[in-house]
Design a protein around this motif. Structure first.
Motif, PDB file in Angstrom:
ATOM      1  N   VAL A  87       0.926  -1.046   0.079  1.00 11.15           N
ATOM      2  CA  VAL A  87       0.048   0.100   0.069  1.00 11.15           C
ATOM      3  C   VAL A  87       0.785   1.280  -0.066  1.00 11.15           C
ATOM      4  O   VAL A  87       0.549   2.252  -0.772  1.00 11.15           O
ATOM      5  CB  VAL A  87      -1.070   0.080   1.177  1.00 11.15           C
ATOM      6  N   SER A  90       2.462   1.941  -3.528  1.00 17.01           N
ATOM      7  CA  SER A  90       1.477   2.301  -4.502  1.00 17.01           C
ATOM      8  C   SER A  90       1.050   3.839  -4.009  1.00 17.01           C
ATOM      9  O   SER A  90       0.752   4.596  -5.090  1.00 17.01           O
ATOM     10  CB  SER A  90       0.220   1.501  -4.421  1.00 17.01           C
ATOM     11  N   ILE A  91       0.944   4.213  -2.763  1.00 13.77           N
ATOM     12  CA  ILE A  91       0.269   5.568  -2.547  1.00 13.77           C
ATOM     13  C   ILE A  91       1.379   6.659  -3.035  1.00 13.77           C
ATOM     14  O   ILE A  91       1.219   7.562  -3.424  1.00 13.77           O
ATOM     15  CB  ILE A  91       0.054   5.706  -0.923  1.00 13.77           C
ATOM     16  N   VAL A 107      -4.995   1.073 -10.708  1.00 12.97           N
ATOM     17  CA  VAL A 107      -4.305   0.363  -9.510  1.00 12.97           C
ATOM     18  C   VAL A 107      -4.923  -1.126  -9.787  1.00 12.97           C
ATOM     19  O   VAL A 107      -5.994  -1.619  -9.752  1.00 12.97           O
ATOM     20  CB  VAL A 107      -5.126   0.722  -8.042  1.00 12.97           C
ATOM     21  N   TYR A 123      -6.683  -2.454   0.611  1.00  9.52           N
ATOM     22  CA  TYR A 123      -5.703  -2.091  -0.161  1.00  9.52           C
ATOM     23  C   TYR A 123      -6.124  -0.998  -1.342  1.00  9.52           C
ATOM     24  O   TYR A 123      -5.330   0.298  -1.338  1.00  9.52           O
ATOM     25  CB  TYR A 123      -5.130  -3.373  -1.204  1.00  9.52           C
ATOM     26  N   ILE A 127      -5.401   3.376  -1.249  1.00  9.84           N
ATOM     27  CA  ILE A 127      -4.647   3.947  -2.317  1.00  9.84           C
ATOM     28  C   ILE A 127      -5.646   5.123  -2.839  1.00  9.84           C
ATOM     29  O   ILE A 127      -5.085   6.302  -2.950  1.00  9.84           O
ATOM     30  CB  ILE A 127      -4.266   2.940  -3.240  1.00  9.84           C
TER      31      ILE A 127
END
Length: 306
Positions: A87, A90-91, A107, A123, A127
């Protein structure tokens, strides 16, 4: 936040060019973006599986994000893939893409083994909550090894109001079931290299996300259908199907190798290199692909058939 329901059409997932020594070829990446625009693409998607995203470092993705958005300018919406194993990672990618000017972040499910439904929903929601731009959820179980399903996507949407776009690698029959389940609240897009473009659009898809190598021809198909010239659209797609089916028959690397071969033939790329580890096209595959391409009479650049 931009209105996602105005986005429609053919948004190619662009490839990532590499030099023979596995370095990212920045100038070639610019040519790929220009090619997509010259082909009449209605938008651009960066860092999908067609972009060999799993072989890129976070720093490379940030550099390429800036380059792609700069080259595209404000011509079309640009969606940026931000999938990562965690996470947090990705953030960070999502926030960078938003700050750089991305219209939407894409995503996919994380490829980290089996996750329960609650963990999957968490998840995506975390995001999506980290950015204000729209979020596209990618469900590609055959490639990612994780199946989301419409019910999970509904739960994600309930927890994140900006997660309202979905990309499916599932064909038109499954897409129509998702459209019935999710309703008008979600915008559904097809993939599968563009093989099912017309069936997906006729089943309620907002658009299609194929590769970039034949995007001018796929745009012609889509726009013929949009004008109500369905017979012409069917005819044009039939011409393309042998190449699309051949490219989609095997692994992502096979698909990407075919796409880069076509882009090299069209003068967009100088080489066809995939970043290692990856298998190049065999002599047999190259010969068969060339046979299919010969029927298209491709011309250089984004100008369709001759």
């Amino acid at each position: 936040m931009a209105t996602f329901d105005t986005w429609r059409g053919v948004y190619p997932a662009i490839c990532t060019p590499f030099t023979d020594d596995d370095a990212v070829d920045l100038e070639a990446q610019r040519r790929v973006v220009r090619f997509a625009l010259e082909c009449g693409s209605h938008g651009i998607v960066a860092f999908g599986l067609a972009g060999e995203v799993l072989k890129l470092s976070a720093d490379e993705r940030r550099t390429l994000t800036d380059l792609i958005l700069e080259e595209a300018g404000a011509a079309v919406p640009v969606f940026v893939g931000v999938g990562a194993p965690s996470v947090r990672a990705s953030i960070e990618l999502a926030r960078y893409a938003e700050a750089a000017g991305a219209s939407c972040v894409v995503v996919p499910a994380p490829m980290i083994g089996t996750l329960g439904e609650a963990a999957l929903v968490d998840y995506f929601v975390r995001i999506a909550a980290a950015v204000s731009v729209p979020v596209m959820i990618q469900d590609a179980p055959a490639h990612l090894g994780v199946r989301l399903g419409a019910e999970v996507v509904q739960r994600i949407g309930a927890g994140a109001e900006n997660a309202r776009l979905v990309k499916l690698e599932a064909g038109p029959a499954e897409l129509s079931r998702w459209a019935d389940r999710l309703g008008a609240e979600f915008s559904i897009w097809g993939g599968d290299g563009g093989m099912y473009l017309l069936d997906c659009v006729r089943s309620g898809a907002a658009g299609i996300i194929p590769g970039v190598d034949l995007v001018d021809l796929l745009v012609q198909v889509y726009e013929a259908e949009a004008r109500g010239e369905s017979a012409l659209a069917d005819e044009r797609l039939r011409e393309l199907l042998p190449v699309l089916v051949f490219a989609m028959q095997d692994s992502i690397d096979h698909y990407n190798a075919c796409a880069k071969h076509i882009l090299a033939q069209r003068g967009v790329l100088e080489g066809e290199h995939l970043r290692a580890p990856a298998d190049a096209l065999t002599d047999v595959s190259r010969s068969l692909l060339e046979r299919h391409l010969a029927t298209l009479r491709l011309t250089p650049g984004g100008v369709g058939v001759g």
